[in-house]
Design an enzyme around this catalytic site. Structure first.
Site, PDB file in Angstrom:
ATOM      1  CE  LYS A  25       6.271  -1.525 -13.735  1.00 17.63           C
ATOM      2  NZ  LYS A  25       5.835  -1.034 -12.393  1.00 17.63           N
ATOM      3  NE  ARG A  30       2.107   2.196 -21.372  1.00 18.33           N
ATOM      4  CZ  ARG A  30       2.341   2.381 -20.085  1.00 18.33           C
ATOM      5  NH1 ARG A  30       3.072   1.476 -19.415  1.00 18.33           N
ATOM      6  NH2 ARG A  30       1.873   3.445 -19.443  1.00 18.33           N
ATOM      7  CG  ASP A  52       4.930  -5.769 -11.497  1.00 14.42           C
ATOM      8  OD1 ASP A  52       4.851  -6.432 -10.445  1.00 14.42           O
ATOM      9  OD2 ASP A  52       4.826  -4.523 -11.522  1.00 14.42           O
ATOM     10  CG  ASN A  94       1.708  -4.151  -4.947  1.00 11.60           C
ATOM     11  OD1 ASN A  94       0.687  -3.516  -5.205  1.00 11.60           O
ATOM     12  ND2 ASN A  94       2.692  -3.638  -4.228  1.00 11.60           N
ATOM     13  N   GLY A  96       0.627  -2.910 -10.514  1.00 12.43           N
ATOM     14  CA  GLY A  96      -0.298  -1.825 -10.799  1.00 12.43           C
ATOM     15  C   GLY A  96      -0.648  -1.709 -12.268  1.00 12.43           C
ATOM     16  CB  SER A 169      -2.452   6.463 -11.642  1.00 10.94           C
ATOM     17  OG  SER A 169      -1.712   5.587 -12.454  1.00 10.94           O
ATOM     18  CB  SER A 170      -0.287   8.538 -16.456  1.00 10.48           C
ATOM     19  OG  SER A 170       0.714   7.546 -16.224  1.00 10.48           O
ATOM     20  CD  GLN A 171       0.053   2.294 -13.541  1.00  9.80           C
ATOM     21  OE1 GLN A 171      -0.788   1.695 -12.874  1.00  9.80           O
ATOM     22  NE2 GLN A 171       1.345   2.198 -13.288  1.00  9.80           N
ATOM     23  CG  ASP A 300       8.308   4.217 -11.141  1.00  9.28           C
ATOM     24  OD1 ASP A 300       7.592   4.493 -10.160  1.00  9.28           O
ATOM     25  OD2 ASP A 300       7.934   3.460 -12.060  1.00  9.28           O
ATOM     26  CG  ASN A 323       0.457  11.021  -8.512  1.00  7.25           C
ATOM     27  OD1 ASN A 323      -0.287  11.707  -7.818  1.00  7.25           O
ATOM     28  ND2 ASN A 323       0.347  10.962  -9.813  1.00  7.25           N
ATOM     29  CE  LYS A 327       3.957   5.924  -8.800  1.00 10.60           C
ATOM     30  NZ  LYS A 327       3.654   5.587 -10.218  1.00 10.60           N
ATOM     31  CD  GLU A 328       4.953  -0.718  -7.042  1.00 10.47           C
ATOM     32  OE1 GLU A 328       5.192  -1.237  -8.142  1.00 10.47           O
ATOM     33  OE2 GLU A 328       4.924   0.524  -6.885  1.00 10.47           O
ATOM     34  CG  HIS A 377      10.080  -2.941  -7.219  1.00 15.30           C
ATOM     35  ND1 HIS A 377      10.310  -2.588  -8.526  1.00 15.30           N
ATOM     36  CD2 HIS A 377       8.885  -2.376  -6.915  1.00 15.30           C
ATOM     37  CE1 HIS A 377       9.300  -1.862  -8.989  1.00 15.30           C
ATOM     38  NE2 HIS A 377       8.412  -1.715  -8.022  1.00 15.30           N
ATOM     39  NE  ARG A 378      10.180   1.567  -9.857  1.00 17.06           N
ATOM     40  CZ  ARG A 378      10.869   0.902 -10.770  1.00 17.06           C
ATOM     41  NH1 ARG A 378      12.164   0.704 -10.607  1.00 17.06           N
ATOM     42  NH2 ARG A 378      10.267   0.429 -11.856  1.00 17.06           N
ATOM     43  CE  LYS A 403       5.099  -4.530  -7.800  1.00 17.00           C
ATOM     44  NZ  LYS A 403       4.854  -3.784  -9.032  1.00 17.00           N
TER      45      LYS A 403
END
Length: 426
Positions: A25, A30, A52, A94, A96, A169-171, A300, A323, A327-328, A377-378, A403
């Protein structure tokens, strides 16, 4: 037909066979964005088709990018190299990655773009990214500190130095890095992206971002551990292959050690470039998982390891996972709640640490428990692992796996797992 729950039947024999995890994902979203920003036609193979990535693809289409899907694992993306103003807000569910990445990228659009999501996304913080954009003169607003975000662009990204707090977040860092090549050439180039502090969630994902950017023609230099310089080159189309999802692989690795396997996922653990592949060594140590697991660089994978740890020989404390609260869902709370639904006292929250009070004797017991997935989902996929050893585990909202791993339940069934809810297969 909407299926609300699924009850797992513990297998009498080891799960075994071939199971192919979907594409990553993280890499798919990306690559989709970069292909949408690149002039020409790009072919993305091995891609994930899930909620996603569909949100990202639909957002690009709404901004004038042609995104074709010739098969289940391929996107063909044709773009002019510029995004246009969409006629309506971009709705990203959702997702991210899509939300954070597009918030920065749409600063290159000439006009106003609203980036929004569902009720869960509207609770996920985006304030540090918005503040960073504002600091370099980009008009961006998120009154609640979460989506929706309104961005007013002037046709290119801003030049100069932009600083970001990446503790959550690294995002946020990836979003700025991917947008940086869209700055005007010659205007205070290059763009400098710098961290305001040493903390960064899952630094390995920055490497994924940089690799993808370079594949689409970006020029990036890492000045030091907290600073990157990006030339305003724009992007060029490229053919790009996406590796399987390491986070998805963790469930299959765990199923293998829990039931005795073997499960062939088609990719050696050491061939993955994603940070969550680090979980393989921890999972392989079962039933002797270390007493302390640092989850900061494989976030994750933590729900997977935490559920697996319920059957470990000794208790496990998870650290570096704060962190996970943003998350979701609050994944620390969700995992703790789920484990304690199986047996009171099985898990404990200690600040932002999670302690699993392991007990190998749980295996083989009948402990009916309905697991609230919190639409995450996780959580659904991780707690399926508990059902491999404990009778009575019921997963609520099992379809939320769409997701990132839409075929998850079918994949497990192909390895020999069965479910009590016959209606699920209809």
């Amino acid at each position: 037909m909407t299926i609300e729950k699924l009850t797992i039947v513990p297998p009498s024999e080891p799960l075994k066979g071939r199971a192919n995890p979907p594409g990553s994902k993280s890499i798919t979203n990306r690559a989709l964005l970069l292909a949408g920003l690149a002039k020409g036609t790009s072919r993305l193979t091995g891609a994930l088709k899930s909620d996603d990535t569909r949100y990202m693809a639909e957002a690009l289409r709404a901004m004038g990018v042609l995104v074709e899907e010739p098969d289940d694992t391929t996107f063909v993306v044709t773009s002019s190299g510029k995004l246009n103003v969409p006629v309506a807000p971009l709705f990203l569910g959702n997702a991210g990655t899509a939300t954070r990445f597009l918030t920065a990228a749409v600063a290159s659009v000439e006009g106003v773009v609203v980036v929004d999501g569902d009720e869960h996304m509207r609770k996920r913080p985006i304030g540090p990214l918005v503040s960073a954009l504002q600091s370099i003169g980009i008009k961006a607003e998120a009154p609640t500190g979460c989506p929706p975000v309104t961005v007013t662009g002037n046709g290119h990204f801003a030049s100069g130095r932009v600083e970001i707090d990446a503790g959550l977040s690294s995002q946020y860092v990836s979003a700025l890095l991917m947008a940086a090549p869209l700055a005007l050439s010659g205007s205070n180039a290059p763009v400098t992206v710098a961290l305001t502090g040493p903390e960064i969630g899952a630094r390995g994902y920055i490497d994924l971002t940089l690799d993808a950017m370079r594949a689409f023609g970006a020029k990036v230099d890492q000045v030091d551990a907290a600073t990157w310089k990006v030339e305003p080159t724009g992007y060029v189309a490229a053919d790009f292959h996406i590796e399987p999802d390491a986070s998805a692989a963790t469930y299959l690795w765990a199923a293998e050690v829990l039931t005795g396997g073997p499960i062939d996922i088609g990719t050696p653990a050491n061939a993955f470039t994603q940070p969550d592949a680090k979980a393989y060594d921890v999972i392989s140590a079962f039933p002797h998982i270390p007493a302390v697991v640092d989850g900061s660089q494989m976030q994750d994978a933590i729900p997977t390891i935490a559920v697996l740890s319920a059957f470990n020989e000794t208790p496990v404390r998870f650290v570096g996972i704060s962190n996970l609260r943003v998350k979701e869902c609050d994944r620390i709370r969700a995992v703790s709640t789920g484990l304690n639904a199986i047996r009171t006292g099985l898990a404990e929250e200690d600040g932002d640490d999670l302690i699993v009070h392991s007990d190998p004797q749980l295996a083989g017991q009948n402990l009916p428990a309905e697991i609230d997935t919190f639409a995450d989902h996780r959580i659904a996929m991780s707690f399926a692992l508990a059902g491999l050893k404990i009778d009575g585990i019921t997963i609520l909202d099992p379809k939320c796996v769409g997701k990132t791993f839409p075929t998850y339940w079918d994949v497990l069934a192909g390895l020999g797992l069965t479910y009590r809810d016959e209606s699920f297969a209809s």
